[in-house]
Design a protein around this motif. Structure first.
Motif, PDB file in Angstrom:
ATOM      1  N   LEU A  63       0.812  -1.219   0.000  1.00  0.00           N
ATOM      2  CA  LEU A  63       0.000   0.000   0.000  1.00  0.00           C
ATOM      3  C   LEU A  63       0.849   1.276   0.000  1.00  0.00           C
ATOM      4  N   PRO A  64       1.942   1.359   0.777  1.00  0.00           N
ATOM      5  CA  PRO A  64       2.746   2.592   0.730  1.00  0.00           C
ATOM      6  C   PRO A  64       3.297   2.893  -0.668  1.00  0.00           C
ATOM      7  N   LEU A  65       3.675   1.855  -1.412  1.00  0.00           N
ATOM      8  CA  LEU A  65       4.174   2.069  -2.766  1.00  0.00           C
ATOM      9  C   LEU A  65       3.059   2.573  -3.679  1.00  0.00           C
ATOM     10  N   LEU A  66       1.877   1.990  -3.549  1.00  0.00           N
ATOM     11  CA  LEU A  66       0.738   2.449  -4.346  1.00  0.00           C
ATOM     12  C   LEU A  66       0.412   3.905  -4.044  1.00  0.00           C
ATOM     13  N   LEU A  67       0.369   4.244  -2.759  1.00  0.00           N
ATOM     14  CA  LEU A  67       0.049   5.618  -2.376  1.00  0.00           C
ATOM     15  C   LEU A  67       1.112   6.597  -2.870  1.00  0.00           C
ATOM     16  N   LEU A  68       2.365   6.203  -2.787  1.00  0.00           N
ATOM     17  CA  LEU A  68       3.453   7.054  -3.260  1.00  0.00           C
ATOM     18  C   LEU A  68       3.290   7.360  -4.749  1.00  0.00           C
ATOM     19  N   SER A  92      15.524   1.295  -6.175  1.00  0.00           N
ATOM     20  CA  SER A  92      15.850   0.325  -5.125  1.00  0.00           C
ATOM     21  C   SER A  92      14.804  -0.783  -5.049  1.00  0.00           C
ATOM     22  N   VAL A  93      13.553  -0.462  -5.353  1.00  0.00           N
ATOM     23  CA  VAL A  93      12.514  -1.494  -5.387  1.00  0.00           C
ATOM     24  C   VAL A  93      12.748  -2.430  -6.572  1.00  0.00           C
ATOM     25  N   ALA A  99      11.678  -7.863  -2.817  1.00  0.00           N
ATOM     26  CA  ALA A  99      10.409  -7.485  -3.437  1.00  0.00           C
ATOM     27  C   ALA A  99       9.910  -8.607  -4.347  1.00  0.00           C
ATOM     28  N   SER A 100       8.597  -8.726  -4.447  1.00  0.00           N
ATOM     29  CA  SER A 100       8.005  -9.727  -5.333  1.00  0.00           C
ATOM     30  C   SER A 100       8.223  -9.323  -6.793  1.00  0.00           C
ATOM     31  N   ASP A 101       8.035 -10.274  -7.687  1.00  0.00           N
ATOM     32  CA  ASP A 101       8.172  -9.969  -9.114  1.00  0.00           C
ATOM     33  C   ASP A 101       7.188  -8.883  -9.531  1.00  0.00           C
ATOM     34  N   GLU A 102       5.947  -8.972  -9.031  1.00  0.00           N
ATOM     35  CA  GLU A 102       4.940  -7.973  -9.376  1.00  0.00           C
ATOM     36  C   GLU A 102       5.359  -6.588  -8.909  1.00  0.00           C
ATOM     37  N   THR A 103       5.935  -6.518  -7.715  1.00  0.00           N
ATOM     38  CA  THR A 103       6.368  -5.233  -7.172  1.00  0.00           C
ATOM     39  C   THR A 103       7.497  -4.644  -8.007  1.00  0.00           C
ATOM     40  N   ARG A 104       8.443  -5.482  -8.404  1.00  0.00           N
ATOM     41  CA  ARG A 104       9.548  -4.995  -9.232  1.00  0.00           C
ATOM     42  C   ARG A 104       9.059  -4.542 -10.607  1.00  0.00           C
ATOM     43  N   VAL A 105       8.157  -5.304 -11.215  1.00  0.00           N
ATOM     44  CA  VAL A 105       7.606  -4.922 -12.514  1.00  0.00           C
ATOM     45  C   VAL A 105       6.865  -3.591 -12.401  1.00  0.00           C
ATOM     46  N   ASN A 108       9.283  -0.704 -12.013  1.00  0.00           N
ATOM     47  CA  ASN A 108       9.927  -0.437 -13.293  1.00  0.00           C
ATOM     48  C   ASN A 108       8.987   0.319 -14.238  1.00  0.00           C
ATOM     49  N   GLU A 109       7.719  -0.097 -14.291  1.00  0.00           N
ATOM     50  CA  GLU A 109       6.747   0.609 -15.131  1.00  0.00           C
ATOM     51  C   GLU A 109       6.545   2.045 -14.660  1.00  0.00           C
ATOM     52  N   MET A 110       6.599   2.249 -13.354  1.00  0.00           N
ATOM     53  CA  MET A 110       6.443   3.614 -12.845  1.00  0.00           C
ATOM     54  C   MET A 110       7.653   4.472 -13.193  1.00  0.00           C
ATOM     55  N   LEU A 111       8.846   3.882 -13.198  1.00  0.00           N
ATOM     56  CA  LEU A 111      10.020   4.628 -13.659  1.00  0.00           C
ATOM     57  C   LEU A 111       9.836   5.051 -15.114  1.00  0.00           C
ATOM     58  N   VAL A 112       9.364   4.124 -15.934  1.00  0.00           N
ATOM     59  CA  VAL A 112       9.129   4.433 -17.352  1.00  0.00           C
ATOM     60  C   VAL A 112       8.056   5.516 -17.491  1.00  0.00           C
ATOM     61  N   HIS A 113       7.061   5.477 -16.624  1.00  0.00           N
ATOM     62  CA  HIS A 113       5.995   6.492 -16.686  1.00  0.00           C
ATOM     63  C   HIS A 113       6.489   7.867 -16.260  1.00  0.00           C
ATOM     64  N   PHE A 114       7.272   7.930 -15.190  1.00  0.00           N
ATOM     65  CA  PHE A 114       7.635   9.228 -14.614  1.00  0.00           C
ATOM     66  C   PHE A 114       8.874   9.870 -15.219  1.00  0.00           C
ATOM     67  N   VAL A 115       9.783   9.107 -15.811  1.00  0.00           N
ATOM     68  CA  VAL A 115      10.998   9.706 -16.368  1.00  0.00           C
ATOM     69  C   VAL A 115      10.677  10.758 -17.438  1.00  0.00           C
TER      70      VAL A 115
END
Length: 120
Positions: A63-68, A92-93, A99-105, A108-115
């Motif tokens: 939940l903290p990652l989702l909220l962030l 770092s995530v 971290a689970s595979d889903e969390t890492r994926v 990574n998608e959020m990095l691609v979205h925000f960069v």
């Protein structure tokens, strides 16, 4: 002294927009909790962000990652103030072994979205 108004009857509305004038009331469902409603709203927002994870996978994310991510997306016009810290945390995530595979994926998608947002 002014009379005290009687207590309002229990509302049939729930959720983040119930009774605050910022959206239609959400019908009460005793089996649902605020967390359920929040996760549904989060899934809808992430879907709009083109996240490839299924709803079940999103529900398993911390939940903290989702909220962030949601707060960063809503405040994307302010991203420059926190992009370094935010990017390092997502990296770092992605690189974390615990971290689970889903969390890492997801991270990574959020990095691609925000960069691209941070480059504009």
């Amino acid at each position: 002294a002014e009379p005290v108004p009687a207590a309002a009857p229990p509302s049939a509305a729930r959720g983040p927009t119930a009774g605050n004038g910022h959206g239609p009331p959400v019908p009460a469902d005793p089996a649902r909790t605020y967390a359920d409603d929040l996760l549904e709203a989060t899934c809808a927002r992430l879907s709009a962000m083109k996240v490839s994870l299924s709803r079940d996978a999103v529900r398993s994310l911390p939940l903290p990652l989702l909220l962030l991510v949601i707060v960063a997306d809503v405040n994307s016009y302010r991203l420059a103030a926190v992009e370094g810290i935010f990017g390092r945390h997502l990296c770092s995530v992605v690189g974390g072994r615990s971290a689970s595979d889903e969390t890492r994926v997801f991270a990574n998608e959020m990095l691609v979205h925000f960069v691209p947002l941070s480059l504009s």
